[in-house]
Design a protein around this motif. Structure first.
Motif, mmCIF file in Angstrom:
data_model
loop_
_atom_site.group_PDB
_atom_site.id
_atom_site.type_symbol
_atom_site.label_atom_id
_atom_site.label_comp_id
_atom_site.label_asym_id
_atom_site.label_seq_id
_atom_site.Cartn_x
_atom_site.Cartn_y
_atom_site.Cartn_z
ATOM 1 N N PRO A 1 -0.804 -2.504 7.304
ATOM 2 C CA PRO A 1 -1.124 -1.809 8.561
ATOM 3 C C PRO A 1 -1.040 -0.280 8.422
ATOM 4 O O PRO A 1 -1.695 0.447 9.153
ATOM 5 C CB PRO A 1 -0.070 -2.330 9.542
ATOM 6 N N GLN A 2 -0.253 0.217 7.463
ATOM 7 C CA GLN A 2 -0.127 1.663 7.253
ATOM 8 C C GLN A 2 -1.297 2.258 6.478
ATOM 9 O O GLN A 2 -1.506 3.454 6.499
ATOM 10 C CB GLN A 2 1.181 1.990 6.509
ATOM 11 N N GLY A 3 -2.040 1.424 5.741
ATOM 12 C CA GLY A 3 -3.156 1.924 4.952
ATOM 13 C C GLY A 3 -3.345 1.106 3.687
ATOM 14 O O GLY A 3 -2.843 -0.015 3.564
ATOM 15 N N TYR A 4 -4.048 1.694 2.740
ATOM 16 C CA TYR A 4 -4.351 1.023 1.479
ATOM 17 C C TYR A 4 -3.492 1.605 0.365
ATOM 18 O O TYR A 4 -3.195 2.796 0.347
ATOM 19 C CB TYR A 4 -5.828 1.194 1.130
ATOM 20 N N TYR A 5 -3.175 0.742 -0.590
ATOM 21 C CA TYR A 5 -2.425 1.142 -1.771
ATOM 22 C C TYR A 5 -3.349 0.961 -2.976
ATOM 23 O O TYR A 5 -4.041 -0.052 -3.085
ATOM 24 C CB TYR A 5 -1.158 0.299 -1.913
ATOM 25 N N PHE A 6 -3.353 1.959 -3.852
ATOM 26 C CA PHE A 6 -4.300 2.001 -4.967
ATOM 27 C C PHE A 6 -3.583 2.128 -6.302
ATOM 28 O O PHE A 6 -2.466 2.630 -6.380
ATOM 29 C CB PHE A 6 -5.234 3.206 -4.808
ATOM 30 N N VAL A 7 -4.309 1.724 -7.349
ATOM 31 C CA VAL A 7 -3.834 1.914 -8.714
ATOM 32 C C VAL A 7 -5.064 2.061 -9.616
ATOM 33 O O VAL A 7 -6.067 1.385 -9.433
ATOM 34 C CB VAL A 7 -2.936 0.726 -9.173
ATOM 35 N N GLY A 8 -4.970 2.994 -10.563
ATOM 36 C CA GLY A 8 -6.020 3.123 -11.567
ATOM 37 C C GLY A 8 -5.849 2.035 -12.609
ATOM 38 O O GLY A 8 -4.742 1.518 -12.811
ATOM 39 N N ALA B 1 -5.719 2.292 -15.695
ATOM 40 C CA ALA B 1 -4.861 2.740 -16.789
ATOM 41 C C ALA B 1 -3.450 3.062 -16.313
ATOM 42 O O ALA B 1 -2.657 3.601 -17.072
ATOM 43 C CB ALA B 1 -5.465 3.980 -17.447
ATOM 44 N N GLN B 2 -3.136 2.726 -15.072
ATOM 45 C CA GLN B 2 -1.868 3.133 -14.485
ATOM 46 C C GLN B 2 -0.980 1.955 -14.112
ATOM 47 O O GLN B 2 -1.461 0.823 -13.976
ATOM 48 C CB GLN B 2 -2.128 3.983 -13.241
ATOM 49 N N THR B 3 0.292 2.273 -13.901
ATOM 50 C CA THR B 3 1.240 1.274 -13.415
ATOM 51 C C THR B 3 1.849 1.693 -12.080
ATOM 52 O O THR B 3 2.435 0.867 -11.399
ATOM 53 C CB THR B 3 2.376 1.047 -14.426
ATOM 54 N N ALA B 4 1.714 2.955 -11.710
ATOM 55 C CA ALA B 4 2.262 3.449 -10.437
ATOM 56 C C ALA B 4 1.261 3.177 -9.310
ATOM 57 O O ALA B 4 0.081 3.492 -9.433
ATOM 58 C CB ALA B 4 2.563 4.934 -10.527
ATOM 59 N N ILE B 5 1.749 2.598 -8.233
ATOM 60 C CA ILE B 5 0.929 2.306 -7.060
ATOM 61 C C ILE B 5 0.996 3.509 -6.134
ATOM 62 O O ILE B 5 2.081 4.023 -5.843
ATOM 63 C CB ILE B 5 1.457 1.045 -6.322
ATOM 64 N N GLU B 6 -0.158 3.956 -5.654
ATOM 65 C CA GLU B 6 -0.242 5.101 -4.754
ATOM 66 C C GLU B 6 -0.596 4.643 -3.352
ATOM 67 O O GLU B 6 -1.476 3.815 -3.169
ATOM 68 C CB GLU B 6 -1.320 6.062 -5.260
ATOM 69 N N GLY B 7 0.055 5.218 -2.367
ATOM 70 C CA GLY B 7 -0.305 4.905 -0.992
ATOM 71 C C GLY B 7 0.848 5.133 -0.053
ATOM 72 O O GLY B 7 1.939 5.507 -0.477
ATOM 73 N N PRO B 8 0.617 4.952 1.199
ATOM 74 C CA PRO B 8 -0.630 4.458 1.781
ATOM 75 C C PRO B 8 -1.684 5.560 1.912
ATOM 76 O O PRO B 8 -1.370 6.712 2.150
ATOM 77 C CB PRO B 8 -0.201 3.956 3.159
ATOM 78 N N ILE B 9 -2.933 5.146 1.727
ATOM 79 C CA ILE B 9 -4.100 6.006 1.940
ATOM 80 C C ILE B 9 -4.769 5.482 3.210
ATOM 81 O O ILE B 9 -5.073 4.292 3.312
ATOM 82 C CB ILE B 9 -5.079 5.945 0.744
ATOM 83 N N ARG B 10 -4.975 6.365 4.167
ATOM 84 C CA ARG B 10 -5.606 5.958 5.429
ATOM 85 C C ARG B 10 -7.087 5.635 5.233
ATOM 86 O O ARG B 10 -7.738 6.170 4.339
ATOM 87 C CB ARG B 10 -5.481 7.076 6.477
ATOM 88 N N ARG B 11 -7.616 4.793 6.057
ATOM 89 C CA ARG B 11 -9.030 4.397 5.975
ATOM 90 C C ARG B 11 -9.949 5.606 6.089
ATOM 91 O O ARG B 11 -10.979 5.679 5.422
ATOM 92 C CB ARG B 11 -9.344 3.349 7.076
ATOM 93 N N ASP B 12 -9.596 6.598 6.902
ATOM 94 C CA ASP B 12 -10.461 7.772 7.058
ATOM 95 C C ASP B 12 -10.479 8.663 5.816
ATOM 96 O O ASP B 12 -11.327 9.547 5.708
ATOM 97 C CB ASP B 12 -10.079 8.579 8.306
#
Length: 152
Positions: free
Chosen positions: A82-89, A91-102
């Protein structure tokens, strides 16, 4: 796929190019410049074809988003909340987020990898979307072992 003509552009230029392409109903070709999506997409060699993002993204989708003003990123959706999306490349192991839909500008509808088209449903697209995404906790060990094997 059309011939490749590329040059480095600013974040504002790429946003403008996407607007033009999307208004014409065309995908926006973008050459990969960073290494965070290796081994699926290699900088300077591969490219993605961006389309407008759907209202909701799914796990494994490759999204093009604005991390902060002027910082554009192409990563894979790891999970949604509900807070947004979480992303990972890839080549990566660290999860980034939350990223808002906008903050999400587009999604990769297809890619060109090693000069060959890659679309949802093909083996490599499926592998990185499902298997590789599940291996996030083990990626560091896998990549280290692979690098050692490659140098022998």
């Amino acid at each position: 796929m059309e011939p490749r003509h590329s040059r480095l552009v600013t974040p504002e230029e790429i946003k403008g190019l996407m607007e033009v392409c999307f208004a014409a109903g065309q995908p926006c070709p973008v050459v990969i410049t960073g290494s965070s999506m290796t081994p699926f997409l290699v900088p300077g060699r591969d490219r993605v074809f961006l389309r407008p993002a759907p209202p909701a993204l799914r796990r494994g989708d490759i999204a093009f988003y604005e991390r902060a003003p002027g910082r554009l990123v192409l990563h894979r959706v790891y999970r949604a909340s509900p807070q947004g999306y979480y992303f990972v490349g890839d080549a990566q192991t660290a999860i980034e987020g939350p990223i808002r839909r906008d903050q999400i500008l587009a999604v990769a509808a297809e890619a060109e990898r090693k000069g060959r088209p890659q679309r949802p449903g093909c083996f490599w697209w499926w592998f990185f979307r499902t298997v590789w995404l599940r291996l996030v906790p083990a990626r560091r060990a896998i990549m280290t072992a692979y690098a050692k094997l490659k140098t022998q």
